[in-house]
Scaffold this motif. Structure first.
Motif, PDB file in Angstrom:
ATOM      1  N   ASP A  57       3.030 -10.785 -10.540  1.00  0.00           N
ATOM      2  CA  ASP A  57       1.565 -10.772 -10.456  1.00  0.00           C
ATOM      3  C   ASP A  57       1.001  -9.411 -10.071  1.00  0.00           C
ATOM      4  O   ASP A  57      -0.207  -9.284  -9.853  1.00  0.00           O
ATOM      5  CB  ASP A  57       1.091 -11.807  -9.421  1.00  0.00           C
ATOM      6  CG  ASP A  57       1.417 -13.229  -9.837  1.00  0.00           C
ATOM      7  OD1 ASP A  57       1.711 -13.451 -11.029  1.00  0.00           O
ATOM      8  OD2 ASP A  57       1.404 -14.108  -8.949  1.00  0.00           O
ATOM      9  N   LEU A  58       1.843  -8.394  -9.981  1.00  0.00           N
ATOM     10  CA  LEU A  58       1.339  -7.092  -9.537  1.00  0.00           C
ATOM     11  C   LEU A  58       1.745  -5.991 -10.507  1.00  0.00           C
ATOM     12  O   LEU A  58       2.579  -6.174 -11.387  1.00  0.00           O
ATOM     13  CB  LEU A  58       1.858  -6.769  -8.128  1.00  0.00           C
ATOM     14  CG  LEU A  58       3.372  -6.700  -7.880  1.00  0.00           C
ATOM     15  CD1 LEU A  58       3.980  -5.375  -8.333  1.00  0.00           C
ATOM     16  CD2 LEU A  58       3.667  -6.923  -6.396  1.00  0.00           C
ATOM     17  N   ALA A  59       1.102  -4.851 -10.355  1.00  0.00           N
ATOM     18  CA  ALA A  59       1.472  -3.629 -11.066  1.00  0.00           C
ATOM     19  C   ALA A  59       1.848  -2.591 -10.025  1.00  0.00           C
ATOM     20  O   ALA A  59       1.122  -2.392  -9.044  1.00  0.00           O
ATOM     21  CB  ALA A  59       0.315  -3.131 -11.933  1.00  0.00           C
ATOM     22  N   TRP A  60       2.983  -1.929 -10.225  1.00  0.00           N
ATOM     23  CA  TRP A  60       3.439  -0.941  -9.262  1.00  0.00           C
ATOM     24  C   TRP A  60       2.583   0.322  -9.315  1.00  0.00           C
ATOM     25  O   TRP A  60       2.167   0.757 -10.387  1.00  0.00           O
ATOM     26  CB  TRP A  60       4.888  -0.533  -9.541  1.00  0.00           C
ATOM     27  CG  TRP A  60       5.895  -1.632  -9.511  1.00  0.00           C
ATOM     28  CD1 TRP A  60       6.591  -2.140 -10.572  1.00  0.00           C
ATOM     29  CD2 TRP A  60       6.337  -2.371  -8.356  1.00  0.00           C
ATOM     30  NE1 TRP A  60       7.436  -3.139 -10.153  1.00  0.00           N
ATOM     31  CE2 TRP A  60       7.303  -3.302  -8.802  1.00  0.00           C
ATOM     32  CE3 TRP A  60       6.008  -2.313  -6.997  1.00  0.00           C
ATOM     33  CZ2 TRP A  60       7.949  -4.178  -7.938  1.00  0.00           C
ATOM     34  CZ3 TRP A  60       6.651  -3.200  -6.133  1.00  0.00           C
ATOM     35  CH2 TRP A  60       7.598  -4.108  -6.594  1.00  0.00           C
ATOM     36  N   GLU A  61       2.348   0.902  -8.163  1.00  0.00           N
ATOM     37  CA  GLU A  61       1.730   2.217  -8.048  1.00  0.00           C
ATOM     38  C   GLU A  61       2.778   3.197  -7.510  1.00  0.00           C
ATOM     39  O   GLU A  61       3.732   2.788  -6.841  1.00  0.00           O
ATOM     40  CB  GLU A  61       0.536   2.174  -7.089  1.00  0.00           C
ATOM     41  CG  GLU A  61      -0.631   1.314  -7.563  1.00  0.00           C
ATOM     42  CD  GLU A  61      -1.502   2.024  -8.588  1.00  0.00           C
ATOM     43  OE1 GLU A  61      -1.075   3.074  -9.109  1.00  0.00           O
ATOM     44  OE2 GLU A  61      -2.596   1.531  -8.873  1.00  0.00           O
ATOM     45  N   PRO A  62       2.637   4.490  -7.754  1.00  0.00           N
ATOM     46  CA  PRO A  62       3.601   5.442  -7.197  1.00  0.00           C
ATOM     47  C   PRO A  62       3.672   5.333  -5.677  1.00  0.00           C
ATOM     48  O   PRO A  62       2.625   5.315  -5.011  1.00  0.00           O
ATOM     49  CB  PRO A  62       3.045   6.803  -7.635  1.00  0.00           C
ATOM     50  CG  PRO A  62       2.270   6.513  -8.875  1.00  0.00           C
ATOM     51  CD  PRO A  62       1.653   5.163  -8.631  1.00  0.00           C
ATOM     52  N   PRO A  63       4.863   5.249  -5.097  1.00  0.00           N
ATOM     53  CA  PRO A  63       4.995   5.107  -3.639  1.00  0.00           C
ATOM     54  C   PRO A  63       4.875   6.446  -2.923  1.00  0.00           C
ATOM     55  O   PRO A  63       5.807   6.920  -2.254  1.00  0.00           O
ATOM     56  CB  PRO A  63       6.391   4.497  -3.490  1.00  0.00           C
ATOM     57  CG  PRO A  63       7.155   5.060  -4.643  1.00  0.00           C
ATOM     58  CD  PRO A  63       6.168   5.163  -5.775  1.00  0.00           C
ATOM     59  N   ILE A  64       3.702   7.062  -3.055  1.00  0.00           N
ATOM     60  CA  ILE A  64       3.420   8.352  -2.432  1.00  0.00           C
ATOM     61  C   ILE A  64       2.067   8.261  -1.739  1.00  0.00           C
ATOM     62  O   ILE A  64       1.350   7.264  -1.884  1.00  0.00           O
ATOM     63  CB  ILE A  64       3.436   9.504  -3.465  1.00  0.00           C
ATOM     64  CG1 ILE A  64       2.459   9.214  -4.614  1.00  0.00           C
ATOM     65  CG2 ILE A  64       4.837   9.693  -4.009  1.00  0.00           C
ATOM     66  CD1 ILE A  64       2.409  10.310  -5.677  1.00  0.00           C
ATOM     67  N   GLY A  65       1.715   9.297  -0.995  1.00  0.00           N
ATOM     68  CA  GLY A  65       0.471   9.280  -0.233  1.00  0.00           C
ATOM     69  C   GLY A  65      -0.768   9.344  -1.103  1.00  0.00           C
ATOM     70  O   GLY A  65      -0.702   9.606  -2.317  1.00  0.00           O
ATOM     71  N   ASP A  66      -1.916   9.138  -0.484  1.00  0.00           N
ATOM     72  CA  ASP A  66      -3.181   9.190  -1.221  1.00  0.00           C
ATOM     73  C   ASP A  66      -3.488  10.593  -1.721  1.00  0.00           C
ATOM     74  O   ASP A  66      -4.081  10.760  -2.789  1.00  0.00           O
ATOM     75  CB  ASP A  66      -4.332   8.707  -0.324  1.00  0.00           C
ATOM     76  CG  ASP A  66      -4.320   7.199  -0.144  1.00  0.00           C
ATOM     77  OD1 ASP A  66      -3.847   6.489  -1.060  1.00  0.00           O
ATOM     78  OD2 ASP A  66      -4.782   6.727   0.920  1.00  0.00           O
ATOM     79  N   HIS A  67      -3.121  11.592  -0.958  1.00  0.00           N
ATOM     80  CA  HIS A  67      -3.357  12.991  -1.346  1.00  0.00           C
ATOM     81  C   HIS A  67      -2.069  13.782  -1.095  1.00  0.00           C
ATOM     82  O   HIS A  67      -2.015  14.642  -0.215  1.00  0.00           O
ATOM     83  CB  HIS A  67      -4.525  13.574  -0.555  1.00  0.00           C
ATOM     84  CG  HIS A  67      -5.790  12.779  -0.680  1.00  0.00           C
ATOM     85  ND1 HIS A  67      -6.556  12.778  -1.823  1.00  0.00           N
ATOM     86  CD2 HIS A  67      -6.389  11.917   0.191  1.00  0.00           C
ATOM     87  CE1 HIS A  67      -7.600  11.979  -1.655  1.00  0.00           C
ATOM     88  NE2 HIS A  67      -7.522  11.438  -0.446  1.00  0.00           N
ATOM     89  N   PRO A  68      -1.042  13.510  -1.895  1.00  0.00           N
ATOM     90  CA  PRO A  68       0.277  14.062  -1.571  1.00  0.00           C
ATOM     91  C   PRO A  68       0.456  15.492  -2.040  1.00  0.00           C
ATOM     92  O   PRO A  68      -0.148  15.949  -3.010  1.00  0.00           O
ATOM     93  CB  PRO A  68       1.216  13.137  -2.357  1.00  0.00           C
ATOM     94  CG  PRO A  68       0.415  12.801  -3.588  1.00  0.00           C
ATOM     95  CD  PRO A  68      -1.017  12.666  -3.092  1.00  0.00           C
ATOM     96  N   LYS A  69       1.312  16.202  -1.321  1.00  0.00           N
ATOM     97  CA  LYS A  69       1.914  17.403  -1.870  1.00  0.00           C
ATOM     98  C   LYS A  69       3.135  16.945  -2.667  1.00  0.00           C
ATOM     99  O   LYS A  69       3.995  16.227  -2.134  1.00  0.00           O
ATOM    100  CB  LYS A  69       2.346  18.360  -0.768  1.00  0.00           C
ATOM    101  CG  LYS A  69       1.191  18.959   0.018  1.00  0.00           C
ATOM    102  CD  LYS A  69       1.688  19.833   1.153  1.00  0.00           C
ATOM    103  CE  LYS A  69       0.510  20.405   1.948  1.00  0.00           C
ATOM    104  NZ  LYS A  69       0.961  21.183   3.121  1.00  0.00           N
ATOM    105  N   VAL A  70       3.198  17.336  -3.922  1.00  0.00           N
ATOM    106  CA  VAL A  70       4.338  16.988  -4.770  1.00  0.00           C
ATOM    107  C   VAL A  70       5.028  18.292  -5.155  1.00  0.00           C
ATOM    108  O   VAL A  70       4.491  19.087  -5.923  1.00  0.00           O
ATOM    109  CB  VAL A  70       3.902  16.217  -6.026  1.00  0.00           C
ATOM    110  CG1 VAL A  70       5.106  15.896  -6.889  1.00  0.00           C
ATOM    111  CG2 VAL A  70       3.152  14.941  -5.642  1.00  0.00           C
TER     112      VAL A  70
END
Length: 285
Positions: A57-70
């Motif tokens: 019932d869900l869609a995955w989102e990237p498991p990172i912060g809201d404003h990440p340094k990548v």
């Protein structure tokens, strides 16, 4: 513990993944933990009264912060560096470049091949998600600042990557890469080598282990944190093994209908498809 971000309809949430197979669920924690970053910094054990969301019932989102340094590392497997014409010989320091957070989608969401471009290439990687803030972190203490490990499809638009000696243009096309499906915490991953395997339509195209990295996880955290503070939710993508599409004979790039899998042992499998960017009438590509 497997920590994830997700959305259900218009609602976004985060929590801990429970179980496997068709009955897999996420114990939702956003009702009692103030932020995803707070959960990374201080993981919370699910309680029996926490809502359970079926994975179906869900869609995955990237498991990172809201404003990440990548921060991404190039040429970090010697075998991949050897197949490139751009890799430095015997590097003394990591080769780094940055990505924007919105260049990634979550697991199960197709990545987008840019309109008018046919050089979108795969790059499967293991990545570190930061859990504890720090600056100038000694390598001996690096693992204590890592919340966990996730998978990354750090895909590249090769033609744009080769516009200059800087990789930024080829690495940051909107929704061209993927992260996930979750991060597995360091206590479960352990400190041994991880196997990184990439499959294109079921066929293995990349396969190596992280003990072959030129710069280890700890060395990367120490080096990156020397020049920029790290904080919960930041991501360090540690490098891709040999076997990219650009070096196939002939070159083979991602195209609509392809299915890519990036498996990191002890973590899970990141899967995504590929679609073309829609071109709106009257709007340039």
């Amino acid at each position: 513990m497997r920590i994830a971000r997700f959305r259900t309809g218009a609602s976004s949430g985060f929590g801990v993944v429970l179980g496997d197979g068709p009955d897999q669920r996420v114990a939702r924690l956003d009702h009692r933990v103030p932020s995803f970053e707070a959960l990374l910094a201080d993981p919370v054990t699910p309680r029996p009264d926490d809502p359970r969301v079926p994975v179906a019932d869900l869609a995955w989102e990237p498991p990172i912060g809201d404003h990440p340094k990548v921060v991404c590392v190039g040429f970090n497997y010697a075998a991949h560096a050897a197949e490139s014409t751009r890799a430095p010989e015997e590097p003394a320091r990591p080769t780094l470049f940055a990505r924007f957070g919105d260049s990634f989608v979550g697991a199960g969401t197709p990545v987008v091949r840019p309109a008018g471009e046919d050089s979108l290439d795969w790059e499967g990687e293991a990545a570190l998600v930061i859990g504890r803030a720090g600056r100038r972190i000694p390598a001996a203490e690096a693992w204590s600042h890592v919340a966990g490990v996730t998978g990354v499809a750090e895909n590249s638009v090769r033609d744009w990557q080769l516009h200059s000696t800087q990789a930024t243009a080829g690495k940051n096309w909107h929704r061209s890469g993927a992260v996930g499906p979750w991060l597995t915490t360091t206590d479960e991953v352990g400190d041994g080598p991880l196997r990184v395997t990439t499959r294109l339509n079921g066929a293995v195209v990349q396969d190596d282990t992280t003990d072959h990295l030129t710069f280890s996880f700890a060395e990367l955290v120490a080096y990156v944190s020397t020049f920029t503070p790290l904080r919960p939710g930041d991501l360090i993508a540690t490098g891709t093994p040999r076997g990219i599409g650009l070096r196939q004979d002939p070159p083979r790039f991602l195209r609509p209908g392809d299915e890519l899998e990036v498996e990191v042992s002890g973590v899970g499998i990141l899967r995504h498809g590929v679609v073309d960017e829609p071109v709106l009438a009257g709007v340039g590509a």
